[in-house]
Write a protein that holds these residues in place. Structure first.
Motif, PDB file in Angstrom:
ATOM      1  N   LEU A  11       0.853  -1.178   0.000  1.00  0.00           N
ATOM      2  CA  LEU A  11       0.000   0.000   0.000  1.00  0.00           C
ATOM      3  C   LEU A  11       0.889   1.229   0.000  1.00  0.00           C
ATOM      4  O   LEU A  11       1.747   1.378   0.865  1.00  0.00           O
ATOM      5  CB  LEU A  11      -0.891   0.011   1.249  1.00  0.00           C
ATOM      6  CG  LEU A  11      -1.764   1.237   1.457  1.00  0.00           C
ATOM      7  CD1 LEU A  11      -2.793   1.365   0.328  1.00  0.00           C
ATOM      8  CD2 LEU A  11      -2.455   1.177   2.799  1.00  0.00           C
ATOM      9  N   ARG A  12       0.696   2.082  -0.967  1.00  0.00           N
ATOM     10  CA  ARG A  12       1.495   3.303  -1.057  1.00  0.00           C
ATOM     11  C   ARG A  12       0.661   4.490  -0.607  1.00  0.00           C
ATOM     12  O   ARG A  12      -0.418   4.725  -1.136  1.00  0.00           O
ATOM     13  CB  ARG A  12       1.976   3.527  -2.483  1.00  0.00           C
ATOM     14  CG  ARG A  12       2.898   2.439  -2.958  1.00  0.00           C
ATOM     15  CD  ARG A  12       3.346   2.723  -4.387  1.00  0.00           C
ATOM     16  NE  ARG A  12       3.960   1.576  -4.978  1.00  0.00           N
ATOM     17  CZ  ARG A  12       5.250   1.277  -4.871  1.00  0.00           C
ATOM     18  NH1 ARG A  12       6.045   2.046  -4.178  1.00  0.00           N
ATOM     19  NH2 ARG A  12       5.735   0.197  -5.441  1.00  0.00           N
ATOM     20  N   LEU A  13       1.162   5.212   0.391  1.00  0.00           N
ATOM     21  CA  LEU A  13       0.522   6.423   0.884  1.00  0.00           C
ATOM     22  C   LEU A  13       1.531   7.557   0.807  1.00  0.00           C
ATOM     23  O   LEU A  13       2.712   7.339   1.052  1.00  0.00           O
ATOM     24  CB  LEU A  13       0.080   6.259   2.343  1.00  0.00           C
ATOM     25  CG  LEU A  13      -0.897   5.140   2.668  1.00  0.00           C
ATOM     26  CD1 LEU A  13      -1.118   5.055   4.169  1.00  0.00           C
ATOM     27  CD2 LEU A  13      -2.212   5.356   1.955  1.00  0.00           C
ATOM     28  N   GLU A  16       2.222  12.721   3.990  1.00  0.00           N
ATOM     29  CA  GLU A  16       1.253  13.438   4.823  1.00  0.00           C
ATOM     30  C   GLU A  16       0.135  12.510   5.295  1.00  0.00           C
ATOM     31  O   GLU A  16      -0.241  12.518   6.474  1.00  0.00           O
ATOM     32  CB  GLU A  16       0.659  14.613   4.052  1.00  0.00           C
ATOM     33  CG  GLU A  16      -0.263  15.481   4.884  1.00  0.00           C
ATOM     34  CD  GLU A  16      -0.806  16.668   4.104  1.00  0.00           C
ATOM     35  OE1 GLU A  16      -1.986  17.005   4.331  1.00  0.00           O
ATOM     36  OE2 GLU A  16      -0.070  17.246   3.290  1.00  0.00           O
ATOM     37  N   MET A  17      -0.380  11.685   4.382  1.00  0.00           N
ATOM     38  CA  MET A  17      -1.443  10.750   4.752  1.00  0.00           C
ATOM     39  C   MET A  17      -0.928   9.719   5.748  1.00  0.00           C
ATOM     40  O   MET A  17      -1.617   9.383   6.714  1.00  0.00           O
ATOM     41  CB  MET A  17      -2.009  10.054   3.515  1.00  0.00           C
ATOM     42  CG  MET A  17      -3.220   9.204   3.812  1.00  0.00           C
ATOM     43  SD  MET A  17      -3.920   8.375   2.362  1.00  0.00           S
ATOM     44  CE  MET A  17      -4.452   9.769   1.393  1.00  0.00           C
ATOM     45  N   MET A  18       0.298   9.245   5.547  1.00  0.00           N
ATOM     46  CA  MET A  18       0.873   8.262   6.466  1.00  0.00           C
ATOM     47  C   MET A  18       1.030   8.860   7.860  1.00  0.00           C
ATOM     48  O   MET A  18       0.737   8.193   8.859  1.00  0.00           O
ATOM     49  CB  MET A  18       2.222   7.773   5.922  1.00  0.00           C
ATOM     50  CG  MET A  18       2.817   6.658   6.723  1.00  0.00           C
ATOM     51  SD  MET A  18       1.748   5.201   6.718  1.00  0.00           S
ATOM     52  CE  MET A  18       2.706   4.091   7.710  1.00  0.00           C
ATOM     53  N   GLU A  19       1.461  10.096   7.942  1.00  0.00           N
ATOM     54  CA  GLU A  19       1.580  10.760   9.246  1.00  0.00           C
ATOM     55  C   GLU A  19       0.228  10.854   9.938  1.00  0.00           C
ATOM     56  O   GLU A  19       0.122  10.644  11.148  1.00  0.00           O
ATOM     57  CB  GLU A  19       2.175  12.155   9.082  1.00  0.00           C
ATOM     58  CG  GLU A  19       3.652  12.154   8.791  1.00  0.00           C
ATOM     59  CD  GLU A  19       4.209  13.555   8.561  1.00  0.00           C
ATOM     60  OE1 GLU A  19       3.577  14.537   8.998  1.00  0.00           O
ATOM     61  OE2 GLU A  19       5.284  13.650   7.947  1.00  0.00           O
ATOM     62  N   GLN A  20      -0.813  11.157   9.176  1.00  0.00           N
ATOM     63  CA  GLN A  20      -2.160  11.252   9.743  1.00  0.00           C
ATOM     64  C   GLN A  20      -2.620   9.899  10.265  1.00  0.00           C
ATOM     65  O   GLN A  20      -3.200   9.801  11.350  1.00  0.00           O
ATOM     66  CB  GLN A  20      -3.139  11.794   8.707  1.00  0.00           C
ATOM     67  CG  GLN A  20      -2.889  13.234   8.349  1.00  0.00           C
ATOM     68  CD  GLN A  20      -3.725  13.700   7.167  1.00  0.00           C
ATOM     69  OE1 GLN A  20      -4.355  12.909   6.472  1.00  0.00           O
ATOM     70  NE2 GLN A  20      -3.712  15.000   6.936  1.00  0.00           N
ATOM     71  N   VAL A  21      -2.362   8.842   9.511  1.00  0.00           N
ATOM     72  CA  VAL A  21      -2.746   7.488   9.946  1.00  0.00           C
ATOM     73  C   VAL A  21      -1.948   7.088  11.186  1.00  0.00           C
ATOM     74  O   VAL A  21      -2.507   6.510  12.126  1.00  0.00           O
ATOM     75  CB  VAL A  21      -2.558   6.459   8.802  1.00  0.00           C
ATOM     76  CG1 VAL A  21      -2.760   5.036   9.308  1.00  0.00           C
ATOM     77  CG2 VAL A  21      -3.513   6.745   7.650  1.00  0.00           C
ATOM     78  N   GLU A  22      -0.665   7.415  11.224  1.00  0.00           N
ATOM     79  CA  GLU A  22       0.159   7.094  12.393  1.00  0.00           C
ATOM     80  C   GLU A  22      -0.363   7.795  13.649  1.00  0.00           C
ATOM     81  O   GLU A  22      -0.454   7.183  14.715  1.00  0.00           O
ATOM     82  CB  GLU A  22       1.613   7.491  12.136  1.00  0.00           C
ATOM     83  CG  GLU A  22       2.313   6.593  11.151  1.00  0.00           C
ATOM     84  CD  GLU A  22       3.678   7.121  10.718  1.00  0.00           C
ATOM     85  OE1 GLU A  22       4.470   6.296  10.232  1.00  0.00           O
ATOM     86  OE2 GLU A  22       3.936   8.339  10.856  1.00  0.00           O
TER      87      GLU A  22
END
Length: 54
Positions: A11-13, A16-22
């Motif tokens: 899954l490629r994010l 910015e989106m990865m930081e939000q999910v983290e």
């Protein structure tokens, strides 16, 4: 008893989106993987697509 099998996939994010999910995962006391699984399961449930556990 049936054994549940998990499938892995890439899954490629964007960063910015990865930081939000983290951050979200940390707030919910979940791993990032667990949070993504929860997001997908919740979306499927909300849209009436999850017929497995009804």
């Amino acid at each position: 008893m049936a054994q549940q099998k998990n499938k892995g996939f890439l899954l490629r994010l964007d960063s910015e989106m990865m930081e939000q999910v983290e951050k979200w995962a940390a707030q919910e006391f979940r791993s990032v993987n667990g949070q993504i699984q929860w997001i997908i399961a919740e979306s499927l449930r909300r849209h009436g697509r999850n017929k497995q556990k009804e």
